[in-house]
Design an enzyme around this catalytic site. Structure first.
Site, PDB file in Angstrom:
ATOM      1  N   GLU A  11      11.203  30.709  -3.480  1.00 26.58           N
ATOM      2  CA  GLU A  11      10.334  30.549  -2.312  1.00 26.58           C
ATOM      3  C   GLU A  11      10.607  31.667  -1.311  1.00 26.58           C
ATOM      4  O   GLU A  11      11.758  31.961  -1.016  1.00 26.58           O
ATOM      5  CB  GLU A  11      10.590  29.179  -1.681  1.00 26.58           C
ATOM      6  CG  GLU A  11       9.663  28.855  -0.537  1.00 26.58           C
ATOM      7  CD  GLU A  11       8.214  29.146  -0.896  1.00 26.58           C
ATOM      8  OE1 GLU A  11       7.688  28.527  -1.819  1.00 26.58           O
ATOM      9  OE2 GLU A  11       7.600  30.016  -0.234  1.00 26.58           O
ATOM     10  N   LYS A  16      14.520  37.388  -5.874  1.00 23.92           N
ATOM     11  CA  LYS A  16      14.660  36.598  -4.645  1.00 23.92           C
ATOM     12  C   LYS A  16      15.883  37.069  -3.845  1.00 23.92           C
ATOM     13  O   LYS A  16      15.797  37.311  -2.638  1.00 23.92           O
ATOM     14  CB  LYS A  16      14.773  35.115  -5.002  1.00 23.92           C
ATOM     15  CG  LYS A  16      15.109  34.210  -3.853  1.00 23.92           C
ATOM     16  CD  LYS A  16      14.045  34.204  -2.774  1.00 23.92           C
ATOM     17  CE  LYS A  16      14.582  33.604  -1.491  1.00 23.92           C
ATOM     18  NZ  LYS A  16      13.636  33.631  -0.391  1.00 23.92           N
ATOM     19  N   CYS A  53      19.940  31.567   4.930  1.00 19.27           N
ATOM     20  CA  CYS A  53      19.892  32.268   3.646  1.00 19.27           C
ATOM     21  C   CYS A  53      20.376  33.715   3.623  1.00 19.27           C
ATOM     22  O   CYS A  53      21.015  34.104   2.646  1.00 19.27           O
ATOM     23  CB  CYS A  53      18.483  32.191   3.095  1.00 19.27           C
ATOM     24  SG  CYS A  53      18.080  30.494   2.643  1.00 19.27           S
TER      25      CYS A  53
HETATM   26  P1  NAD Z   1      18.055  21.814   2.930  1.00 19.02           P
HETATM   27  O1  NAD Z   1      19.509  21.610   3.082  1.00 19.02           O
HETATM   28  O2  NAD Z   1      17.169  21.748   4.129  1.00 19.02           O
HETATM   29  O3  NAD Z   1      17.480  20.735   1.889  1.00 19.02           O
HETATM   30  C1  NAD Z   1      18.077  20.428   0.679  1.00 19.02           C
HETATM   31  C2  NAD Z   1      17.965  18.923   0.444  1.00 19.02           C
HETATM   32  O4  NAD Z   1      18.405  18.623  -0.880  1.00 19.02           O
HETATM   33  C3  NAD Z   1      18.835  18.076   1.378  1.00 19.02           C
HETATM   34  O5  NAD Z   1      18.015  17.191   2.130  1.00 19.02           O
HETATM   35  C4  NAD Z   1      19.782  17.336   0.422  1.00 19.02           C
HETATM   36  O6  NAD Z   1      20.069  15.995   0.837  1.00 19.02           O
HETATM   37  C5  NAD Z   1      18.991  17.337  -0.865  1.00 19.02           C
HETATM   38  N1  NAD Z   1      19.804  17.138  -2.054  1.00 19.02           N
HETATM   39  C6  NAD Z   1      20.951  17.779  -2.425  1.00 19.02           C
HETATM   40  N2  NAD Z   1      21.381  17.335  -3.609  1.00 19.02           N
HETATM   41  C7  NAD Z   1      20.514  16.387  -4.026  1.00 19.02           C
HETATM   42  C8  NAD Z   1      20.396  15.582  -5.182  1.00 19.02           C
HETATM   43  N3  NAD Z   1      21.305  15.657  -6.170  1.00 19.02           N
HETATM   44  N4  NAD Z   1      19.376  14.719  -5.276  1.00 19.02           N
HETATM   45  C9  NAD Z   1      18.457  14.629  -4.285  1.00 19.02           C
HETATM   46  N5  NAD Z   1      18.498  15.374  -3.167  1.00 19.02           N
HETATM   47  C10 NAD Z   1      19.504  16.251  -3.033  1.00 19.02           C
HETATM   48  O7  NAD Z   1      17.879  23.208   2.185  1.00 19.02           O
HETATM   49  P2  NAD Z   1      16.616  24.207   2.258  1.00 19.02           P
HETATM   50  O8  NAD Z   1      16.682  25.033   3.482  1.00 19.02           O
HETATM   51  O9  NAD Z   1      15.375  23.434   1.975  1.00 19.02           O
HETATM   52  O10 NAD Z   1      16.952  25.164   1.044  1.00 19.02           O
HETATM   53  C11 NAD Z   1      16.832  24.747  -0.292  1.00 19.02           C
HETATM   54  C12 NAD Z   1      16.915  25.949  -1.198  1.00 19.02           C
HETATM   55  O11 NAD Z   1      15.821  26.820  -0.940  1.00 19.02           O
HETATM   56  C13 NAD Z   1      18.169  26.799  -1.022  1.00 19.02           C
HETATM   57  O12 NAD Z   1      18.556  27.299  -2.279  1.00 19.02           O
HETATM   58  C14 NAD Z   1      17.706  27.943  -0.157  1.00 19.02           C
HETATM   59  O13 NAD Z   1      18.447  29.119  -0.390  1.00 19.02           O
HETATM   60  C15 NAD Z   1      16.290  28.137  -0.615  1.00 19.02           C
HETATM   61  N6  NAD Z   1      15.374  28.701   0.387  1.00 19.02           N
HETATM   62  C16 NAD Z   1      15.402  28.276   1.679  1.00 19.02           C
HETATM   63  C17 NAD Z   1      14.491  28.788   2.601  1.00 19.02           C
HETATM   64  C18 NAD Z   1      14.483  28.339   4.038  1.00 19.02           C
HETATM   65  O14 NAD Z   1      13.736  28.909   4.809  1.00 19.02           O
HETATM   66  N7  NAD Z   1      15.267  27.358   4.443  1.00 19.02           N
HETATM   67  C19 NAD Z   1      13.522  29.703   2.187  1.00 19.02           C
HETATM   68  C20 NAD Z   1      13.506  30.109   0.854  1.00 19.02           C
HETATM   69  C21 NAD Z   1      14.445  29.597  -0.033  1.00 19.02           C
HETATM   70  C1  UGA Z   2      14.108  34.619   5.476  1.00 20.75           C
HETATM   71  C2  UGA Z   2      13.070  35.480   4.758  1.00 20.75           C
HETATM   72  O1  UGA Z   2      12.259  36.136   5.733  1.00 20.75           O
HETATM   73  C3  UGA Z   2      12.195  34.630   3.847  1.00 20.75           C
HETATM   74  O2  UGA Z   2      11.305  35.457   3.114  1.00 20.75           O
HETATM   75  C4  UGA Z   2      13.088  33.867   2.874  1.00 20.75           C
HETATM   76  O3  UGA Z   2      12.311  33.004   2.070  1.00 20.75           O
HETATM   77  C5  UGA Z   2      14.091  33.041   3.660  1.00 20.75           C
HETATM   78  O4  UGA Z   2      14.872  33.913   4.515  1.00 20.75           O
HETATM   79  C6  UGA Z   2      15.066  32.329   2.803  1.00 20.75           C
HETATM   80  O5  UGA Z   2      15.280  32.687   1.661  1.00 20.75           O
HETATM   81  O6  UGA Z   2      15.637  31.390   3.355  1.00 20.75           O
HETATM   82  P1  UGA Z   2      14.104  33.022   7.587  1.00 20.75           P
HETATM   83  O7  UGA Z   2      15.580  33.150   7.501  1.00 20.75           O
HETATM   84  O8  UGA Z   2      13.530  31.668   7.688  1.00 20.75           O
HETATM   85  O9  UGA Z   2      13.414  33.712   6.318  1.00 20.75           O
HETATM   86  O10 UGA Z   2      13.566  33.829   8.861  1.00 20.75           O
HETATM   87  P2  UGA Z   2      13.384  35.410   9.152  1.00 20.75           P
HETATM   88  O11 UGA Z   2      12.120  35.576   9.867  1.00 20.75           O
HETATM   89  O12 UGA Z   2      13.592  36.223   7.945  1.00 20.75           O
HETATM   90  O13 UGA Z   2      14.551  35.691  10.184  1.00 20.75           O
HETATM   91  C7  UGA Z   2      15.908  35.696   9.772  1.00 20.75           C
HETATM   92  C8  UGA Z   2      16.775  36.156  10.932  1.00 20.75           C
HETATM   93  O14 UGA Z   2      16.587  37.551  11.163  1.00 20.75           O
HETATM   94  C9  UGA Z   2      16.454  35.475  12.252  1.00 20.75           C
HETATM   95  O15 UGA Z   2      17.637  35.192  12.952  1.00 20.75           O
HETATM   96  C10 UGA Z   2      15.615  36.497  12.976  1.00 20.75           C
HETATM   97  O16 UGA Z   2      15.664  36.353  14.368  1.00 20.75           O
HETATM   98  C11 UGA Z   2      16.266  37.779  12.523  1.00 20.75           C
HETATM   99  N1  UGA Z   2      15.371  38.950  12.601  1.00 20.75           N
HETATM  100  C12 UGA Z   2      14.270  39.028  11.833  1.00 20.75           C
HETATM  101  C13 UGA Z   2      15.691  39.977  13.468  1.00 20.75           C
HETATM  102  O17 UGA Z   2      16.711  39.940  14.165  1.00 20.75           O
HETATM  103  N2  UGA Z   2      14.870  41.064  13.524  1.00 20.75           N
HETATM  104  C14 UGA Z   2      13.747  41.167  12.764  1.00 20.75           C
HETATM  105  O18 UGA Z   2      13.053  42.195  12.872  1.00 20.75           O
HETATM  106  C15 UGA Z   2      13.451  40.117  11.901  1.00 20.75           C
END
Ligand code: NAD
Ligand code: UGA
Length: 464
Positions: free
Chosen positions: A162, A222, A278
């Site tokens: 994602e 990713k 992340c």
């Molecule tokens: P999160 O902690 O918000 O959510 C994960 C959820 O999974 C939790 O609510 C937890 O209780 C649940 N969980 C864990 N083990 C479980 C199990 N065995 N059965 C059922 N539920 C279970 O995490 P997130 O931010 O949604 O991130 C999830 C993944 O996506 C990570 O690998 C992260 O790197 C990736 N990711 C996150 C973002 C972001 O913006 N947060 C963007 C892209 C990718």
């Molecule tokens: C980031 C990536 O942008 C997503 O594509 C990815 O899916 C995600 O991580 C993930 O894998 O979790 P996110 O962390 O939600 O998304 O937010 P960003 O907009 O990337 O910002 C990350 C951090 O960098 C923030 O603290 C933001 O303030 C900072 N940032 C971003 C800067 O300081 N300067 C910039 O120009 C951009």
């Protein structure tokens, strides 16, 4: 292959919004999001859709439309796995805090638990989709567990990382730059599984943005994308320090550099340091993987992105102490913003946590205002660092409901999150109610210097 039932394990920042959008766009598919965290599931089911556990602009409207129709939130993980044709794994993959790879490698225990649960429950063939961000070749381990502990059913493993960013998640999901799907494209069954997932996204994403690759390229892309994005922020932050020494202005430099179409203008905003769940975790993971292959130069190259980011956070906090005549002991410092960026209530790895911790170590009294972050979260973030007792954190940090409560009688104000509402604050009132000289530190390049200096502030902004 027609998908009628989807299960998503993990109702977090990715699972919740992603599945809400799939359900909205594919009304003929039942989507059930499951989680072991009952409180979180209850919040997703809250009658008042404004109380869903994740704040994202536009998300509550999407949930409102689909919830109860073909979008369901439940703690009954087994039932949802049993019913599903396709299972997304969207659980957390944090940095390991113990054992081999501590502080670097991704902790895959939650992923493995999911695989074992799927293997135990599944009675018919399933497509399993890695939605979580995972080290390259994790699909191999998943397949191994599913094939060896399962009930003899067939699994296809896809990687579908994602790319949404928090604060713009709904928009990113509705209009993605690309959707990446990795699968076993050398076999007929693998191709069919990839096509099944392509068909889902094709409900709203044009085919040319649906990119299919082999599984390993997808997994590694990713990590690479996050590393490149974070690297840009560290690069511009490195220049911000040089700007401060030379009279250049980092915003002007970023604009000039970003107008080169080969470089582009995005992700060149200098800040107090990147946060979020992340960037750091994924780069550490990349460093760990590189080291495990003996690629030490590759590992060192990427590690520098993190070191620069740590430096930026520390440097900003140190600047506050230095400017306030080398001591903040007993002084009230107001922090505006705690989330790691605007338009989210997520605070994971937020620079604000580290700045606050630094100032507390210097014996400051810290006042915090953030429009979306809950008080308990702020204390939990500080407690997690384990720098001092939780009683001391509660005694020395006050979380308030308005920015003016935070800034009143303070020696300095620091803007740590770029919330729009901070631009339009009554800065004259803030100035009048502060101790003099009134110091204002802009860690986001959010505020206009000229008007603040005219009011009387001693103004410092990152990179100028
Ligand atoms: P999160 O902690 O918000 O959510 C994960 C959820 O999974 C939790 O609510 C937890 O209780 C649940 N969980 C864990 N083990 C479980 C199990 N065995 N059965 C059922 N539920 C279970 O995490 P997130 O931010 O949604 O991130 C999830 C993944 O996506 C990570 O690998 C992260 O790197 C990736 N990711 C996150 C973002 C972001 O913006 N947060 C963007 C892209 C990718
Ligand atoms: C980031 C990536 O942008 C997503 O594509 C990815 O899916 C995600 O991580 C993930 O894998 O979790 P996110 O962390 O939600 O998304 O937010 P960003 O907009 O990337 O910002 C990350 C951090 O960098 C923030 O603290 C933001 O303030 C900072 N940032 C971003 C800067 O300081 N300067 C910039 O120009 C951009």
């Amino acid at each position: 292959m027609i998908i009628k039932n989807i299960c998503c394990i993990g109702a977090g920042y990715v699972g919740g919004p992603t599945m809400a959008v799939i359900a909205q766009k594919c009304p003929e598919i039942d989507v059930t999001v499951v989680d072991i965290n009952k409180e979180r599931i209850d919040a997703w089911n809250d009658e008042d859709v404004e109380n869903i556990p994740i704040y994202e602009p536009g998300l509550s409207a999407v949930v409102k439309e689909a919830r109860g129709r073909n979008l369901f939130f439940s703690t009954d993980v087994d039932a949802a796995i049993d019913k599903a044709d396709m299972i997304f794994i969207s659980v957390n993959t944090p940095t390991k805090t113990y054992g081999i790879g501590k502080g670097m490698a991704a902790d895959l225990k939650f992923i493995e638990l999911c695989a074992r649960q799927i293997a135990r429950v599944a009675k018919n063939d399933k497509i399993v989709v890695e939605k979580s961000t995972l080290p390259v070749r994790t699909a191999e381990a998943l397949k191994n567990i599913l094939d060896n502990t399962g009930n003899g059913v067939n699994y296809q493993i896809l990687s579908n990382p994602e790319f949404l960013a928090e604060g713009t998640a709904v928009d990113d999901l509705m209009n993605p730059d690309r959707v990446l799907i990795g699968g076993d494209i050398d076999t007929e069954e693998g191709k069919q599984a990839v096509e099944a997932l392509v068909d889902i996204y094709a409900h709203w994403v044009s085919r040319e943005r649906l990119l299919t690759t082999n599984v390993w390229s997808s997994e590694l892309s990713k990590l690479t994308a996050n590393a490149f994005l974070a690297q840009r922020v560290s690069s511009i932050n490195a220049m911000s320090e040089l700007c401060e020494k030379t009279g250049a202005d980092v915003n002007e430099v970023a604009k000039a550099v970003g107008m080169d179409s080969r470089i582009g203008p995005k992700f060149l905003k200098s800040s107090v340091g990147f946060g979020g769940s992340c960037f750091q975790k994924d780069i550490l993971n990349l460093v760990y993987i590189s080291k495990s292959f003996g690629l030490n130069e590759v590992a060192d190259y990427w590690e520098q992105v993190i070191l620069m980011n740590d430096h930026q956070k520390r440097r900003f906090a140190a600047k506050i102490v230095q400017t306030l005549f080398n001591t903040v002991s007993g002084k009230k410092i107001a922090l505006l913003g705690w989330a790691f960026k605007k338009d989210t209530n997520d605070t994971r790895e937020s620079a604000a946590i580290y700045v606050a911790d630094y100032l507390l170590n210097e014996q400051a009294e810290v006042m915090v205002y953030d429009p979306k972050v809950k008080t308990e979260q702020i204390y939990a973030d500080l407690d997690y660092l384990n720098t001092r007792s939780s009683e001391e954190n509660r005694a020395r940090v006050k979380v308030v409901n308005t920015p003016y409560e935070a800034t009143k009688d303070s020696h300095a104000v620091a803007v740590l999150t770029e919330w729009d509402e901070f631009i339009a604050l009554d800065w004259k009132k803030i100035y009048e109610e502060m101790l003099k000289p009134a110091f204002l530190f802009d860690g986001r390049r959010l505020l206009e210097r000229k008007t603040k200096e005219e009011i009387g502030f001693e103004f410092y902004a990152i990179g100028s």
